[in-house]
Design a protein around this motif. Structure first.
Motif, mmCIF file in Angstrom:
data_model
loop_
_atom_site.group_PDB
_atom_site.id
_atom_site.type_symbol
_atom_site.label_atom_id
_atom_site.label_comp_id
_atom_site.label_asym_id
_atom_site.label_seq_id
_atom_site.Cartn_x
_atom_site.Cartn_y
_atom_site.Cartn_z
ATOM 1 N N UNK A 1 0.825 -1.216 0.000
ATOM 2 C CA UNK A 1 0.000 0.000 0.000
ATOM 3 C C UNK A 1 0.858 1.264 0.000
ATOM 4 N N UNK A 2 1.962 1.253 0.760
ATOM 5 C CA UNK A 2 2.804 2.453 0.803
ATOM 6 C C UNK A 2 3.918 2.412 -0.246
ATOM 7 N N UNK A 3 3.895 1.381 -1.117
ATOM 8 C CA UNK A 3 4.846 1.319 -2.227
ATOM 9 C C UNK A 3 6.263 0.983 -1.785
ATOM 10 N N UNK A 4 6.416 0.232 -0.695
ATOM 11 C CA UNK A 4 7.765 -0.067 -0.198
ATOM 12 C C UNK A 4 8.037 -1.570 -0.141
ATOM 13 N N UNK A 5 7.298 -2.343 -0.936
ATOM 14 C CA UNK A 5 7.474 -3.804 -0.888
ATOM 15 C C UNK A 5 8.932 -4.188 -1.153
ATOM 16 N N UNK A 6 9.594 -3.446 -2.047
ATOM 17 C CA UNK A 6 10.988 -3.789 -2.395
ATOM 18 C C UNK A 6 11.952 -3.500 -1.244
ATOM 19 N N UNK A 7 11.493 -2.711 -0.272
ATOM 20 C CA UNK A 7 12.374 -2.308 0.829
ATOM 21 C C UNK A 7 12.066 -3.057 2.130
ATOM 22 N N UNK A 8 11.308 -4.149 2.004
ATOM 23 C CA UNK A 8 10.887 -4.885 3.208
ATOM 24 C C UNK A 8 12.066 -5.235 4.107
ATOM 25 N N UNK A 9 13.207 -5.616 3.495
ATOM 26 C CA UNK A 9 14.356 -6.077 4.279
ATOM 27 C C UNK A 9 15.363 -4.975 4.579
ATOM 28 N N UNK A 10 15.049 -3.723 4.147
ATOM 29 C CA UNK A 10 15.998 -2.617 4.370
ATOM 30 C C UNK A 10 15.876 -2.103 5.803
ATOM 31 N N UNK A 11 16.931 -1.437 6.257
ATOM 32 C CA UNK A 11 16.887 -0.798 7.584
ATOM 33 C C UNK A 11 16.575 0.692 7.413
ATOM 34 N N UNK A 12 15.953 1.310 8.421
ATOM 35 C CA UNK A 12 15.547 2.715 8.295
ATOM 36 C C UNK A 12 16.668 3.641 7.821
#
Ligand code: ATP
Length: 268
Positions: free
Chosen positions: A121-132
């Motif tokens: 929904x927020x368009x961040x599926x590709x960043x699921x494993x990223x750190x803030x």
């Protein structure tokens, strides 16, 4: 998104005085927020906006006065979700773990499915494993918003959530937030949104609550009549927007200039 249904939040005669401080912060605040309504609280610095949100969240108990959310005294973390200016993400957890953090009561498969849905929904599926640390300010704020929405709260409290963003990201986040809330599952939450920005208030609110400085009281409540979605039929170039904007600025300026405790006192 307009205020339909019964009162979700009711504040009656709410006052607050911090121990040891010379004057009350809030005095006699009466306010209702309907289910699905967006109420924006606007007011000079230090007038008690954050304190008011903390009272609605159940983190402070008014004295005197009562606060009810869905008919009962609010329980922190149960009756509302909060989005802060500073994101408050856990730096040692990934984006997916941050979004799932408050969902520990759900069984793992449901939790993972819900996290995946809100990441999408927020368009961040590709960043699921990223750190803030690897994300921009706007992306971090989208994670914070997804974390709040994933709890599917009936009440969303937003404390100057976009104040730290640059002007472009801020406007995109305002637009995105309205889209995300409309696209989230279940009934739209009631929203209480605190800001210093008159334009942000006019673009987001169903009603604007203008607060007076120290002690914070409600100076006036203004319905905002512009149709939604507001970034399509953009009202900012119309005469009604200019008129409301001018009215709010005139009132804010008058209150700040006549406040003896303000840094601006005596300049009017
Ligand atoms: N824990 C505390 N103890 C004593 N005074 C406090 C405390 N927290 C806030 N205050 C004071 O209470 C007043 C209201 O604070 P609050 O943060 O609610 O205002 P605000 O309208 O959100 O301010 P701003 O617009 O600058 O963010 C301020 O004068 C602040 O200094």
């Amino acid at each position: 998104m307009t205020g339909t249904g019964g009162a979700l939040v009711t504040l009656s005669g709410v006052s607050w005085h911090f121990d040891g401080s010379p004057a009350p912060v809030l005095q006699g605040v009466d306010l209702t927020v309907a289910a699905g309504e967006v109420v924006v609280v606007l007011g000079p610095s230090g007038c008690g906006k954050t304190t008011l949100l903390r009272i609605i969240a159940g983190l402070l108990h008014p004295e005197p006065g009562t606060v009810r959310v869905a008919g009962r005294a609010p329980v922190p973390g149960q009756d509302s979700a909060i989005v802060f200016q500073g994101y408050r993400l856990l730096p040692w957890k990934t984006v997916a773990q941050n979004i799932g953090f408050a969902l520990h009561a759900l069984p793992a498969p449901q939790r993972e499915a819900r996290v995946a849905r809100y990441l999408e929904l927020v368009g961040l599926a590709k960043f699921a494993g990223a750190y803030p640390a690897a994300l921009s300010g706007g992306m971090r704020q989208r994670v914070a918003l997804a974390r709040a929405l994933a709890c599917q709260p009936r009440l969303l409290l937003m404390d100057e959530p976009f104040a730290a963003l640059d002007a472009q990201s801020r406007e995109l986040m305002q637009m995105e937030t309205m889209r995300l809330i409309a696209g989230a599952e279940g009934p739209a939450p009631g929203i209480v949104f605190v800001t210093h920005s008159v334009d942000e208030a006019l673009m987001l609110a169903d009603r604007i609550v203008l607060m007076s400085p120290r002690p914070g009281r409600i100076d006036q409540v203004l319905p905002v009549p512009f149709p939604r979605p507001r970034w399509q039929a953009d009202p900012r170039h119309g005469p009604d927007f200019a008129r409301l904007r001018q009215h709010l600025w005139d009132r804010l300026r008058a209150m700040v200039l006549s406040d003896p405790q303000s840094d601006f006192y005596g300049r009017g």
